[in-house]
Write an enzyme that holds these catalytic residues in place. Structure first.
Site, mmCIF file in Angstrom:
data_model
loop_
_atom_site.group_PDB
_atom_site.id
_atom_site.type_symbol
_atom_site.label_atom_id
_atom_site.label_comp_id
_atom_site.label_asym_id
_atom_site.label_seq_id
_atom_site.Cartn_x
_atom_site.Cartn_y
_atom_site.Cartn_z
ATOM 1 N N ARG A 91 0.845 -1.200 0.000
ATOM 2 C CA ARG A 91 0.000 0.000 0.000
ATOM 3 C C ARG A 91 0.875 1.244 0.000
ATOM 4 O O ARG A 91 0.547 2.251 -0.604
ATOM 5 C CB ARG A 91 -0.928 -0.017 1.211
ATOM 6 C CG ARG A 91 -1.946 -1.141 1.171
ATOM 7 C CD ARG A 91 -2.827 -1.142 2.385
ATOM 8 N NE ARG A 91 -3.796 -2.222 2.379
ATOM 9 C CZ ARG A 91 -3.594 -3.418 2.944
ATOM 10 N NH1 ARG A 91 -2.457 -3.709 3.531
ATOM 11 N NH2 ARG A 91 -4.546 -4.335 2.910
ATOM 12 N N ASP A 151 -9.726 -4.519 8.010
ATOM 13 C CA ASP A 151 -8.837 -5.545 8.568
ATOM 14 C C ASP A 151 -9.478 -6.173 9.809
ATOM 15 O O ASP A 151 -9.352 -7.377 10.048
ATOM 16 C CB ASP A 151 -7.490 -4.912 8.956
ATOM 17 C CG ASP A 151 -7.007 -3.947 7.898
ATOM 18 O OD1 ASP A 151 -5.988 -4.196 7.273
ATOM 19 O OD2 ASP A 151 -7.703 -2.922 7.684
ATOM 20 N N ARG A 154 -11.994 -8.601 8.747
ATOM 21 C CA ARG A 154 -11.347 -9.850 8.313
ATOM 22 C C ARG A 154 -10.958 -10.683 9.533
ATOM 23 O O ARG A 154 -11.123 -11.902 9.552
ATOM 24 C CB ARG A 154 -10.102 -9.520 7.473
ATOM 25 C CG ARG A 154 -10.464 -8.978 6.093
ATOM 26 C CD ARG A 154 -9.245 -8.453 5.343
ATOM 27 N NE ARG A 154 -9.588 -8.145 3.952
ATOM 28 C CZ ARG A 154 -8.931 -7.282 3.186
ATOM 29 N NH1 ARG A 154 -7.892 -6.626 3.671
ATOM 30 N NH2 ARG A 154 -9.303 -7.078 1.941
ATOM 31 N N HIS A 178 -2.969 0.758 8.406
ATOM 32 C CA HIS A 178 -3.692 -0.150 7.511
ATOM 33 C C HIS A 178 -2.659 -0.597 6.488
ATOM 34 O O HIS A 178 -2.482 0.024 5.439
ATOM 35 C CB HIS A 178 -4.864 0.583 6.837
ATOM 36 C CG HIS A 178 -5.471 -0.203 5.695
ATOM 37 N ND1 HIS A 178 -6.032 -1.446 5.849
ATOM 38 C CD2 HIS A 178 -5.592 0.088 4.373
ATOM 39 C CE1 HIS A 178 -6.470 -1.870 4.681
ATOM 40 N NE2 HIS A 178 -6.212 -0.962 3.768
HETATM 41 P P1 6V0 Z 1 -9.627 1.806 -9.580
HETATM 42 O O1 6V0 Z 1 -10.627 0.789 -9.988
HETATM 43 O O2 6V0 Z 1 -8.412 2.024 -10.424
HETATM 44 O O3 6V0 Z 1 -10.401 3.198 -9.392
HETATM 45 C C1 6V0 Z 1 -9.787 4.392 -9.118
HETATM 46 C C2 6V0 Z 1 -10.623 5.479 -9.751
HETATM 47 O O4 6V0 Z 1 -10.084 6.745 -9.366
HETATM 48 C C3 6V0 Z 1 -10.620 5.442 -11.278
HETATM 49 O O5 6V0 Z 1 -11.952 5.363 -11.759
HETATM 50 C C4 6V0 Z 1 -9.947 6.755 -11.674
HETATM 51 O O6 6V0 Z 1 -10.461 7.311 -12.875
HETATM 52 C C5 6V0 Z 1 -10.269 7.618 -10.462
HETATM 53 N N1 6V0 Z 1 -9.393 8.784 -10.345
HETATM 54 C C6 6V0 Z 1 -8.049 8.859 -10.502
HETATM 55 N N2 6V0 Z 1 -7.634 10.126 -10.326
HETATM 56 C C7 6V0 Z 1 -8.725 10.870 -10.023
HETATM 57 C C8 6V0 Z 1 -8.927 12.243 -9.727
HETATM 58 N N3 6V0 Z 1 -7.917 13.110 -9.706
HETATM 59 N N4 6V0 Z 1 -10.183 12.651 -9.487
HETATM 60 C C9 6V0 Z 1 -11.228 11.780 -9.503
HETATM 61 N N5 6V0 Z 1 -11.083 10.472 -9.791
HETATM 62 C C10 6V0 Z 1 -9.850 10.024 -10.044
HETATM 63 O O7 6V0 Z 1 -9.076 1.494 -8.100
HETATM 64 P P2 6V0 Z 1 -9.898 0.800 -6.915
HETATM 65 O O8 6V0 Z 1 -11.270 1.329 -6.910
HETATM 66 O O9 6V0 Z 1 -9.661 -0.664 -6.937
HETATM 67 O O10 6V0 Z 1 -9.096 1.362 -5.648
HETATM 68 C C11 6V0 Z 1 -9.211 2.723 -5.266
HETATM 69 C C12 6V0 Z 1 -8.354 2.995 -4.050
HETATM 70 O O11 6V0 Z 1 -8.899 2.313 -2.900
HETATM 71 C C13 6V0 Z 1 -6.913 2.478 -4.183
HETATM 72 O O12 6V0 Z 1 -6.002 3.427 -3.649
HETATM 73 C C14 6V0 Z 1 -6.928 1.208 -3.338
HETATM 74 O O13 6V0 Z 1 -5.632 0.852 -2.876
HETATM 75 C C15 6V0 Z 1 -7.851 1.636 -2.223
HETATM 76 N N6 6V0 Z 1 -8.407 0.563 -1.398
HETATM 77 C C16 6V0 Z 1 -8.539 0.845 -0.091
HETATM 78 C C17 6V0 Z 1 -9.007 -0.097 0.791
HETATM 79 C C18 6V0 Z 1 -9.094 0.232 2.256
HETATM 80 O O14 6V0 Z 1 -9.304 -0.646 3.111
HETATM 81 N N7 6V0 Z 1 -8.944 1.499 2.629
HETATM 82 C C19 6V0 Z 1 -9.401 -1.373 0.323
HETATM 83 C C20 6V0 Z 1 -9.314 -1.640 -1.012
HETATM 84 C C21 6V0 Z 1 -8.774 -0.692 -1.967
#
Ligand code: 6V0
Length: 316
Positions: A91, A151, A154, A178
């Site tokens: 992360r 977490d 889980r 995390h």
């Molecule tokens: P994804 O499916 O790539 O989605 C990310 C989205 O962000 C995309 O649709 C992009 O277009 C959008 N994006 C990027 N830059 C911008 C911006 N400047 N403004 C607006 N939108 C933007 O990724 P996913 O949804 O799988 O993950 C998103 C984030 O959540 C990541 O950083 C993961 O690591 C995090 N997670 C956090 C978790 C937690 O427990 N906190 C758990 C799972 C994933």
């Protein structure tokens, strides 16, 4: 500013996590309005359309794609925008990419004088919550990271499976970063008030240390295991986002291990990290200094030191 609508959510980032969280929220019925925003406008529009087509089977909520002018009156602004982990990435590897993205997003929120709560989900969540807090200038209680809520879920699930007991009767926390330095606070874990080791023995398990290590490793490696198989994790976190939103909207004052600013608990200061906290309508009300044994205190300090190091890195 328009009067704040506590039952309005803004979802910034409509990827796997944003879309799944919106889906969970839509079914929960806690919001009456939800605006979807993404740098990829077509994606936000597509998700809003797809979600809306399920509305005849859900409780009423207006779901639409929008831009930053639409979030001004939102009660909760959830940020899931940013890169996710690729196989073999931690992360913390995401730090630079996602801090840059937050430098675009947070000023858009701050300059509109939003009064809602910021719920940070993108990773590394503790560092990004700290970044959001500093860039927004919002009061600390209004900037929350989802922290180790996932977490901890889980952990509860795995303990429940191990002991053949409903995971909702398991009281245990993952705290700290995390990420890879998180720890299980085993010394105060219990099953509805029965000490964990006593309950284990009632269920025929006597190798406490071995079981605890195995379960902890499984929790810590969950994201890696899932990403290896399906390239992203999203349903678990979506349910965690829903749970945090419920606590805020219903002013539940439930205790959740969200990440928030520390002011001296176990010597932690000026870092954002997960500790159990009372969560209600104003966000984080109080951080709870749960009891830890000496080993756990050392692990927590190590986790906090890692985050302090990362925080210094982003200042450069
Ligand atoms: P994804 O499916 O790539 O989605 C990310 C989205 O962000 C995309 O649709 C992009 O277009 C959008 N994006 C990027 N830059 C911008 C911006 N400047 N403004 C607006 N939108 C933007 O990724 P996913 O949804 O799988 O993950 C998103 C984030 O959540 C990541 O950083 C993961 O690591 C995090 N997670 C956090 C978790 C937690 O427990 N906190 C758990 C799972 C994933």
């Amino acid at each position: 500013m328009d009067k704040m609508n506590i039952r309005k959510a803004a979802m910034i980032g409509c990827g796997f996590v944003g879309a799944s969280s919106a889906f969970a929220l839509m079914q929960s019925g806690i919001f009456s309005e939800m605006v979807m925003i993404d740098a990829d406008h077509a994606k936000a529009e597509g998700e809003a359309m797809d979600l809306s087509h399920g509305l005849p089977f859900a409780r009423p909520v207006k779901i639409y794609d929008g831009d930053y002018d639409d979030i001004v009156d939102a009660g909760i602004i959830i940020i899931t925008a940013g890169a996710n982990q690729k196989p073999d990435e931690t992360r913390l590897d995401l730090i630079h990419k996602n801090v840059e993205i937050y430098k675009q997003i947070i000023p858009e929120i701050a300059k509109r004088g939003c009064e809602g709560i910021l719920l940070i989900v993108s990773n590394p969540v503790d560092i990004l919550t700290y970044t959001a807090l500093k860039l927004s200038g919002f009061p600390e209680h209004r900037v929350i990271g989802s922290g180790t809520v996932l977490d901890t879920a889980r952990l509860k699930y795995l303990i429940g499976e191990h002991l053949g007991v409903d995971n909702r009767s398991v009281h245990a926390f993952i705290i700290g970063e995390h990420g890879d330095s998180e720890l299980a606070a085993w010394s105060n874990a219990n099953i509805s008030g029965v000490r964990l080791s006593d309950f284990c023995e009632m269920r025929g398990h006597f190798m406490h240390e071995e079981s605890e290590n195995r379960i902890y490793e499984k929790v810590r490696n969950s994201a890696y295991e899932i990403i290896e198989r399906k390239h992203a994790t999203y349903y678990g976190i979506a349910m965690a986002v829903k749970r945090i939103c419920e606590c805020i909207i219903r002013n539940e004052q439930s205790i959740l291990p969200v990440s928030s600013m520390m002011h001296g608990i176990y010597g932690m200061k000026d870092i954002v990290i997960s500790m159990p906290a009372i969560v209600g309508k104003d966000g984080v009300e109080n951080v709870i200094p749960i009891s830890l044994d000496e080993e756990e205190k050392m692990q927590l300090k190590r986790s906090a030191d890692i985050l302090t190091g990362m925080k210094e890195m982003i200042k450069k």
